[in-house]
Scaffold this motif. Structure first.
Motif, PDB file in Angstrom:
ATOM      1  N   TYR A 110      42.565  48.421  43.258  1.00  0.00           N
ATOM      2  CA  TYR A 110      43.427  47.261  43.025  1.00  0.00           C
ATOM      3  C   TYR A 110      44.801  47.534  43.616  1.00  0.00           C
ATOM      4  O   TYR A 110      45.343  48.640  43.507  1.00  0.00           O
ATOM      5  N   ASN A 165      47.840  40.830  46.246  1.00  0.00           N
ATOM      6  CA  ASN A 165      47.297  40.768  44.901  1.00  0.00           C
ATOM      7  C   ASN A 165      45.798  40.686  45.097  1.00  0.00           C
ATOM      8  O   ASN A 165      45.218  39.599  45.182  1.00  0.00           O
ATOM      9  N   GLN A 166      45.181  41.839  45.175  1.00  0.00           N
ATOM     10  CA  GLN A 166      43.817  41.907  45.665  1.00  0.00           C
ATOM     11  C   GLN A 166      43.084  43.082  45.030  1.00  0.00           C
ATOM     12  O   GLN A 166      43.701  44.014  44.508  1.00  0.00           O
ATOM     13  N   GLN A 220      45.576  35.602  46.321  1.00  0.00           N
ATOM     14  CA  GLN A 220      46.638  34.755  46.849  1.00  0.00           C
ATOM     15  C   GLN A 220      46.587  34.825  48.372  1.00  0.00           C
ATOM     16  O   GLN A 220      45.983  35.723  48.952  1.00  0.00           O
ATOM     17  N   TYR A 277      48.801  45.630  44.186  1.00  0.00           N
ATOM     18  CA  TYR A 277      49.721  44.506  43.975  1.00  0.00           C
ATOM     19  C   TYR A 277      51.058  44.836  44.639  1.00  0.00           C
ATOM     20  O   TYR A 277      51.670  45.876  44.384  1.00  0.00           O
TER      21      TYR A 277
END
Length: 981
Positions: free
Chosen positions: A669, A711-712, A742, A671
């Motif tokens: 993850y 944001n993935q 996003q 961000y």
């Protein structure tokens, strides 16, 4: 020429020695018509060329005898004690008086120790064990078909083929008897010097442990059929005299040792071997005290070279000076005399490291190819001034060229090599290099000058300087400076083997402090580029870094799972046509790696702060604000990532054939908040090409001019099949994809290639549109080591948004022990980024293109400028009799053009090598700016190159090893080639 290989046979002068010499007695059975052979120490038939050994008569009953002698004038450090041990049937004993001499020879087994010489004589026991062979003529062949019965004292059975010699202008350098002697000498060595041609010259196999260091502490053991000692001074031995000390071993028919003069005479088929030498001679006279010797009809093998040869006579005049008469030697294995060096006289001086030969000539394949009345050469690693092997070549633009280098050994720590070269189309080139070695640095200066190019009528040059220095344990520096007079220099005067498909010449200088134990690295660097691609002008040229300073800190705490790091950089970018800038980037981070054998979890927090000071082009004044750019820019972004994964494994299959199967899921993850960065120019930043390994990066841009907004989460899975015995991955499969929460609005401008000059293009390039896809392409990769020789890998990327294959590759490799190589590859890349960028920037280019009636959206050369559709085939494959075909072919299916190709042949064995290749390639590739054309333009170049090398002697032509290793996957050049300065 490495005549130093001959020197190793001087070591025998200290003390001789030998290994076993078993003869074979063969008779043909009248009924079965088979040959029955037995191995025993018996004389061979009269017509057998092997060495004859006398057979002692059956000894009579011998009594145990002890002789103790004291000379009137005692010899210092000398004692003689003789003991004889009777045969099993002998029981009587008698004692002899001092100075008594046996009336007839006594069969003995003797042990002799110099300086304190002790002789123990025992009756020699005959070994009754015999090995037998059954041989018969093979049908339709001149070979013998032999089968072993019982144990074999000489090794494994093998058919013995009749040697057939081909055409030769001169008589063979070594006759059949000499070749047989070489075979016996090779069998006495601790290892086969020709077993592996990749052994480095002068270096024994790692499994071999020399015993030379044991000579001073080991006794001299003498075994003989008969022995006599006279007056405690002269020892005489006859019949299979075997002398051993440490690694030294000899065998002769007779031996006499005079303890007063310290003279040793060996007569009659003398064999000697040690760690790095094996010798055969008719006779040897050794004066041990004076370090002198004389040998007649010498044959020798030096395994560390490897080298073998013969001499009519060898004279050891002192510890460092030796002379030889009628010498012939080669590095080819026994039975092969493809090349031989002959000389009437040879003198070698170990003290000066020099040798000289008179009337020297080289024979290749039975044909004399070179003669010199006098030659001077080095005999060890010390460098000597003189001419080196010439080289030749031919290129399309330069013509045929030849070089005869001259090496000048100025001092032990610096030297120079002069390499004048003549081009038939360009004229004379003056070239050379200078090397300097100090305890702290290594430097090399190179220069090439063409005073007058016959085609261009100008002077041209190329200069380079390289230096590596170490100041203490942690401080080091590197210099790599290069400059060329014009852009066409490499294409017209360079070697076509030097991979000239580059656009810039890079020069760097750095000074660094590195301490890995403390996790500290501080490096300062200057970097400059000289563009030699004529198509790259203005904003297409790279920035110079004058200077760049990098500081990296890394520390792991012992009391808790916590790592702290700092990445820092300051760099000043300079450009003649673009905005200049100073960039300061600091990125501290803290991570907590939690891991065990079944999984891991690594949360990480970073804070990246970047500060820019921009100025007008060609200006070092930061207050000189450039057009369209602010004078100062600051960017600060927090970054959070969490990497996690698990490993599940189990055994598949039954015992003895089980495989380990793993399943490794992974989640990553990331961000990063969004920040507008369009007011920051691109100095060294571009997009990474997306493959599986790049799914877990914190930034999809290289460099620091762009930090992505993210944001993935990346979801990936890896599974493997592992062979537990070899550790080889029989199968590995990766699959992964990024899921975006996003849109990605932070993008990097691109400079679209192949646009005509009249199309309006901003200096910083066209701004790329935001990325709105919710998922990345699905990436799958599969690799496997099918067998020990076969391996392959393939990969594919599927874009679910467009339902297209956007990336693909497939590669297959085959490499086996016989050095057969086959590589097949295909690479595919398609992108619509150029088209989307042109559409998003129509307001910039539309008017200028309309004025010239041109639309880049209909020009395939523009739209596919970033695409790639290419196949690649390379191989090394046997043809006939150790001849191999070698080649490579790179073909662009996008431009329907061959980008790179070469084809040739090579033959290589343990003693010589030949290569011939022809190469054609396209340099400085650029596509044609035509709406209906997809052809590639560039400078077409071709060349023919050859290499001939007589291993251990010299070579001619271009060195092709590096070129072939870089061009053919799996190609490995053998390392036992001649080393030149």
């Amino acid at each position: 020429m490495h005549f130093c290989l001959i020197l190793f046979f001087f070591a025998f002068l200290l003390t001789p020695g030998f290994a076993d010499d078993t003869a074979w007695n063969c008779q043909q059975d009248k009924n079965s018509k088979e040959w029955v052979c037995s191995g025993e120490k018996a004389p061979p038939p009269a017509d057998e060329p092997l060495v004859q050994k006398p057979v002692p008569p059956a000894p009579a009953e011998v009594k145990e005898t002890t002789v103790t002698e004291s000379a009137p004038t005692p010899i210092p450090e000398t004692q003689v004690e003789v003991k004889t041990k009777p045969q099993p049937q002998a029981e009587a004993k008698s004692e002899l008086q001092p100075k008594a001499v046996a009336e007839k020879p006594i069969p003995v087994q003797a042990t002799v120790t110099h300086k304190a010489i002790t002789v123990k004589e025992n009756l020699r026991q005959e070994d009754t064990r015999q090995a037998g062979w059954h041989c018969k003529a093979a049908d339709g062949s001149q070979d013998w078909n032999c089968n072993l019965t019982g144990p074999d004292p000489k090794g494994q059975a093998r058919p013995v083929a009749t040697k057939e010699y081909g055409f030769s202008l001169v008589a063979p350098a070594f006759d059949a008897k000499q070749e047989q002697v070489f075979g016996s000498l090779a069998s006495q060595l601790k290892y086969d010097p020709w077993a592996n041609c990749s052994v480095e010259p002068g270096v024994a196999p790692s499994r071999f442990t020399p015993g030379r260091h044991l000579r001073d502490v080991s006794p001299l053991d003498v075994n003989a059929d008969y022995g006599e000692v006279f007056d405690n001074e002269i020892s005489s031995y006859e019949g299979n005299v075997e002398i051993t000390r440490a690694d030294q071993h000899s065998l002769s028919n007779t031996a006499q040792y005079d303890s007063v003069s310290q003279t040793l005479d060996l007569q009659g088929e003398v064999y000697y071997s040690e760690d790095n030498l094996s010798i055969y001679s008719n006779s040897a006279n050794l004066k041990l005290a004076q370090d002198q010797a004389t040998l007649r009809n010498v044959q020798f093998i030096n395994p560390s070279a490897p080298l073998r040869g013969r001499a009519a006579a060898a004279y050891r005049e002192s510890k460092s000076l030796s002379r030889y008469k009628d010498v012939a030697y080669t590095t080819c294995p026994p039975g092969n005399t493809d090349w031989v060096v002959h000389a009437s006289d040879l003198k070698v001086n170990d003290a000066t490291g020099k040798g000289a030969a008179k009337n020297a000539w080289v024979e290749f394949k039975g044909t004399p190819v070179f003669y010199s009345p006098y030659l001077s050469f080095p005999v060890d690693n010390r460098r000597l001034s003189g001419f080196l092997a010439p080289s030749y070549g031919n290129t399309q633009l330069g013509g045929f060229h030849a070089t005869v280098p001259y090496y000048w050994n100025i001092a032990p720590n610096y030297d120079a090599t002069f390499k004048p070269r003549y081009y038939t189309k360009r004229g004379l080139m003056l070239a050379g290099d200078f090397r300097l070695l100090t305890p702290y640095s290594n430097s090399k200066l190179g220069l090439e000058v063409v005073p007058n190019d016959q085609e261009r009528h100008i002077s041209r040059f190329l200069g380079s300087f390289k230096n590596t220095s170490q100041f203490g344990q942690h401080i080091s520096s590197n210099l790599d400076l290069n400059y060329v007079s014009d852009k066409e220099y490499f294409g017209e005067l360079g070697n076509a083997l030097s991979f000239p498909n580059f656009s810039h010449i890079r020069s760097t200088a750095d000074l660094g402090y590195r301490d890995r134990s403390k996790g500290i690295s501080l490096v300062g660097r200057l970097e400059n580029y000289q563009t030699i691609d004529k198509t790259l002008t203005g904003h297409k040229r790279p920035y110079r870094r004058l200077p760049q300073v990098n500081l990296d800190l890394d520390h792991a705490f012992d009391f808790m799972p916590l790592n702290a790091a700092l990445d820092g950089e300051y760099v000043y970018f300079q450009h003649q046509n673009l905005v200049n800038g100073q960039r300061l980037n600091i990125k501290p981070s803290i991570s907590s790696p939690l891991h065990n054998e079944w999984g891991f979890l690594t949360p990480k927090v970073s804070l990246q702060h970047t500060d820019y000071q921009l100025s007008e082009k060609n200006s070092a004044d930061p207050n000189n604000v450039p057009k369209n750019w602010p004078g100062a820019v600051t960017r600060t972004l927090p970054i959070f990532s969490m990497d996690s994964g698990m490993t599940f494994e189990r055994d598949l299959g039954s015992a003895g054939s089980s495989m380990k199967h793993t399943i490794e899921p992974r989640l990553f993850y990331l961000y990063i908040p969004r920040k507008d960065q369009t007011n920051i120019p691109l100095f060294d930043t571009s997009n990474y090409d997306l493959w599986f390994s790049n799914l877990f990066r914190e930034n999809r841009f290289s460099g620091t001019d762009r930090v992505q907004d993210a944001n993935q989460i990346t979801a990936a899975l890896t599974t493997r099949l592992i062979d537990p015995e070899s550790g080889r991955e029989r199968l590995k499969f990766n699959i992964g994809q990024i899921f975006y929460f996003q849109n990605r609005e932070v993008t990097a401008p691109i400079r679209i290639r192949n646009l005509p000059d009249f199309v309006m293009v901003p200096e910083e390039g066209f701004e790329t549109p935001p990325e709105t896809e919710s998922v990345s392409p699905l990436i799958a990769e599969l690799s496997s080591e099918f067998t020990e020789h076969w391996s392959g890998e393939t990969g594919i990327q599927w874009n679910p948004e467009t339902n297209d294959i956007v990336r693909g590759k497939a590669v297959l490799h085959f490499v086996d022990e016989s050095e057969r190589i086959l590589n097949l590859g295909f690479h595919y890349r398609r992108t619509d980024l150029v088209e989307r960028t042109l559409i998003a920037n129509q307001n910039i280019w539309q008017q200028s293109a309309a004025d010239n009636n041109y639309n880049p959206l209909t020009d395939p050369a523009v739209l596919h400028s970033n695409d790639l559709v290419q196949s690649d085939v390379s191989f090394r494959w046997p043809l006939l009799d150790n001849w191999y075909a070698i080649g490579r072919w790179q073909y662009s299916w996008l431009y329907n053009n061959t980008q790179e190709t070469f084809l040739g042949v090579e033959k290589e064995n343990c003693c010589w090598r030949f290569r011939l290749i022809g190469r054609r390639y396209i340099n400085n590739i650029n596509t044609v700016n035509s709406a209906n054309t997809q052809l590639a333009e560039g400078t077409s170049q071709s060349g023919v190159f050859f290499q001939v090398e007589l291993k251990g002697l010299t070579g001619l032509g271009e060195r092709l090893d590096t070129f072939l290793e870089q061009s053919i996957f799996g190609y490995r050049s053998r390392q036992n080639e001649l080393t030149t300065p």
